[in-house]
Design an enzyme around this catalytic site. Structure first.
Site, PDB file in Angstrom:
ATOM      1  N   HIS A   9       1.149 -22.754  22.494  1.00 24.16           N
ATOM      2  CA  HIS A   9       1.807 -23.862  21.799  1.00 24.16           C
ATOM      3  C   HIS A   9       1.043 -24.277  20.543  1.00 24.16           C
ATOM      4  O   HIS A   9       1.654 -24.668  19.542  1.00 24.16           O
ATOM      5  CB  HIS A   9       1.955 -25.061  22.738  1.00 24.16           C
ATOM      6  CG  HIS A   9       0.662 -25.509  23.344  1.00 24.16           C
ATOM      7  ND1 HIS A   9      -0.014 -24.750  24.290  1.00 24.16           N
ATOM      8  CD2 HIS A   9      -0.121 -26.609  23.122  1.00 24.16           C
ATOM      9  CE1 HIS A   9      -1.126 -25.373  24.629  1.00 24.16           C
ATOM     10  NE2 HIS A   9      -1.222 -26.499  23.937  1.00 24.16           N
ATOM     11  N   CYS A  65      -3.717 -19.161  18.442  1.00 21.36           N
ATOM     12  CA  CYS A  65      -3.784 -20.350  19.290  1.00 21.36           C
ATOM     13  C   CYS A  65      -4.240 -21.495  18.382  1.00 21.36           C
ATOM     14  O   CYS A  65      -4.258 -21.337  17.158  1.00 21.36           O
ATOM     15  CB  CYS A  65      -4.688 -20.140  20.506  1.00 21.36           C
ATOM     16  SG  CYS A  65      -6.431 -19.914  20.143  1.00 21.36           S
ATOM     17  N   GLY A  66      -4.597 -22.628  18.946  1.00 20.29           N
ATOM     18  CA  GLY A  66      -4.938 -23.760  18.095  1.00 20.29           C
ATOM     19  C   GLY A  66      -6.101 -23.456  17.178  1.00 20.29           C
ATOM     20  O   GLY A  66      -6.056 -23.676  15.968  1.00 20.29           O
ATOM     21  N   GLY A  68      -7.807 -20.297  17.393  1.00 18.71           N
ATOM     22  CA  GLY A  68      -7.985 -18.843  17.315  1.00 18.71           C
ATOM     23  C   GLY A  68      -9.098 -18.358  18.229  1.00 18.71           C
ATOM     24  O   GLY A  68      -9.221 -17.151  18.484  1.00 18.71           O
ATOM     25  N   ILE A  69      -9.900 -19.281  18.726  1.00 23.45           N
ATOM     26  CA  ILE A  69     -11.079 -18.892  19.507  1.00 23.45           C
ATOM     27  C   ILE A  69     -10.673 -18.353  20.890  1.00 23.45           C
ATOM     28  O   ILE A  69     -11.083 -17.258  21.298  1.00 23.45           O
ATOM     29  CB  ILE A  69     -12.062 -20.069  19.637  1.00 23.45           C
ATOM     30  CG1 ILE A  69     -12.578 -20.474  18.252  1.00 23.45           C
ATOM     31  CG2 ILE A  69     -13.230 -19.695  20.555  1.00 23.45           C
ATOM     32  CD1 ILE A  69     -13.375 -21.778  18.231  1.00 23.45           C
ATOM     33  N   GLY A  70      -9.890 -19.137  21.609  1.00 23.20           N
ATOM     34  CA  GLY A  70      -9.459 -18.685  22.938  1.00 23.20           C
ATOM     35  C   GLY A  70      -8.713 -17.365  22.860  1.00 23.20           C
ATOM     36  O   GLY A  70      -8.941 -16.452  23.667  1.00 23.20           O
ATOM     37  N   HIS A  98     -14.845  -2.447   8.082  1.00 21.79           N
ATOM     38  CA  HIS A  98     -16.068  -2.163   8.844  1.00 21.79           C
ATOM     39  C   HIS A  98     -15.862  -2.095  10.358  1.00 21.79           C
ATOM     40  O   HIS A  98     -16.635  -1.432  11.043  1.00 21.79           O
ATOM     41  CB  HIS A  98     -17.129  -3.229   8.553  1.00 21.79           C
ATOM     42  CG  HIS A  98     -17.679  -3.155   7.167  1.00 21.79           C
ATOM     43  ND1 HIS A  98     -18.770  -3.879   6.754  1.00 21.79           N
ATOM     44  CD2 HIS A  98     -17.283  -2.428   6.079  1.00 21.79           C
ATOM     45  CE1 HIS A  98     -19.034  -3.617   5.479  1.00 21.79           C
ATOM     46  NE2 HIS A  98     -18.135  -2.753   5.047  1.00 21.79           N
ATOM     47  N   ARG A 132     -20.360   5.556   8.650  1.00 24.57           N
ATOM     48  CA  ARG A 132     -21.319   4.884   9.532  1.00 24.57           C
ATOM     49  C   ARG A 132     -20.626   3.802  10.364  1.00 24.57           C
ATOM     50  O   ARG A 132     -21.039   3.502  11.484  1.00 24.57           O
ATOM     51  CB  ARG A 132     -22.470   4.285   8.719  1.00 24.57           C
ATOM     52  CG  ARG A 132     -22.094   3.149   7.787  1.00 24.57           C
ATOM     53  CD  ARG A 132     -23.255   2.760   6.887  1.00 24.57           C
ATOM     54  NE  ARG A 132     -22.995   1.583   6.079  1.00 24.57           N
ATOM     55  CZ  ARG A 132     -22.242   1.561   4.982  1.00 24.57           C
ATOM     56  NH1 ARG A 132     -21.648   2.671   4.561  1.00 24.57           N
ATOM     57  NH2 ARG A 132     -22.059   0.447   4.304  1.00 24.57           N
TER      58      ARG A 132
HETATM   59  C1  RB5 Z   1      -4.665 -25.665  23.316  1.00 23.38           C
HETATM   60  O1  RB5 Z   1      -4.746 -27.044  23.326  1.00 23.38           O
HETATM   61  C2  RB5 Z   1      -5.910 -25.064  22.690  1.00 23.38           C
HETATM   62  O2  RB5 Z   1      -7.001 -25.255  23.518  1.00 23.38           O
HETATM   63  C3  RB5 Z   1      -5.699 -23.601  22.415  1.00 23.38           C
HETATM   64  O3  RB5 Z   1      -4.617 -23.443  21.547  1.00 23.38           O
HETATM   65  C4  RB5 Z   1      -6.834 -22.856  21.752  1.00 23.38           C
HETATM   66  O4  RB5 Z   1      -7.285 -23.530  20.619  1.00 23.38           O
HETATM   67  C5  RB5 Z   1      -7.922 -22.423  22.626  1.00 23.38           C
HETATM   68  O5  RB5 Z   1      -8.897 -21.816  22.205  1.00 23.38           O
END
Ligand code: RB5
Length: 151
Positions: A9, A65-66, A68-70, A98, A132
């Site tokens: 979302h 995602c919000g 991008g990390i998750g 790379h 490389r």
């Molecule tokens: C959702 O609230 C949020 O945690 C998810 O989109 C994301 O940012 C997780 O890394």
């Protein structure tokens, strides 16, 4: 060329925008969800799309995602996936030149539509340099089948 795209979302609005940009550019877009901005858990959605890339069903995918990390953490759990979280076009370019990144993660709550459009354009049009860097990507690949991270 088929491009996968998926989000939770937090990334839905940017995913919707990018899917249209990609279609308008002539790409065949495979949308792995989600379908709206109601709260959903990102791991299964992103893992499914990463599985499509890892299995060779599609060669490239974008996940949002919000932050991008998750999405990037989940995608990089899947064998064969090299997912780069990018907030700017130079990172996107380097992730291709790379790292031969086959997935791109974006933070839908962190970057605007035009920045995302430019990142995606650069990411899709930049070739892997090999040499490389090919050796190093091979070493990353080897880690997927080794028991430990010890070189
Ligand atoms: C959702 O609230 C949020 O945690 C998810 O989109 C994301 O940012 C997780 O890394």
């Amino acid at each position: 060329m088929k491009i996968g795209i998926a989000s939770d979302h937090g990334g839905f609005t940017l995913k919707h925008f990018l899917a249209q940009v990609l279609r308008d550019t002539g790409y065949d877009v495979e949308d792995g969800g989600c379908a709206g901005d109601s709260s959903v858990d990102y791991p299964p959605i992103i893992a499914r799309m990463a599985g499509r890339v890892g299995s060779g069903g599609i060669s490239r995918a974008i996940v949002v995602c919000g932050s991008g990390i998750g999405a990037s953490i989940v995608a990089n759990k899947v064998k064969g996936v090299r997912c780069a979280l990018c907030h700017d076009p130079l990172s996107a370019e380097l992730s291709r030149r790379h790292n031969d990144a086959n997935m791109l993660a974006l933070g839908g709550r962190l970057i605007g539509e035009e920045m995302a459009r430019r990142i995606v354009e650069v990411w899709l049009s930049t070739e892997f340099e090999g040499g490389r860097h090919g050796r190093r990507v091979g070493q990353i690949h080897d880690l997927e089948s080794s028991e430990t991270m010890t070189p």
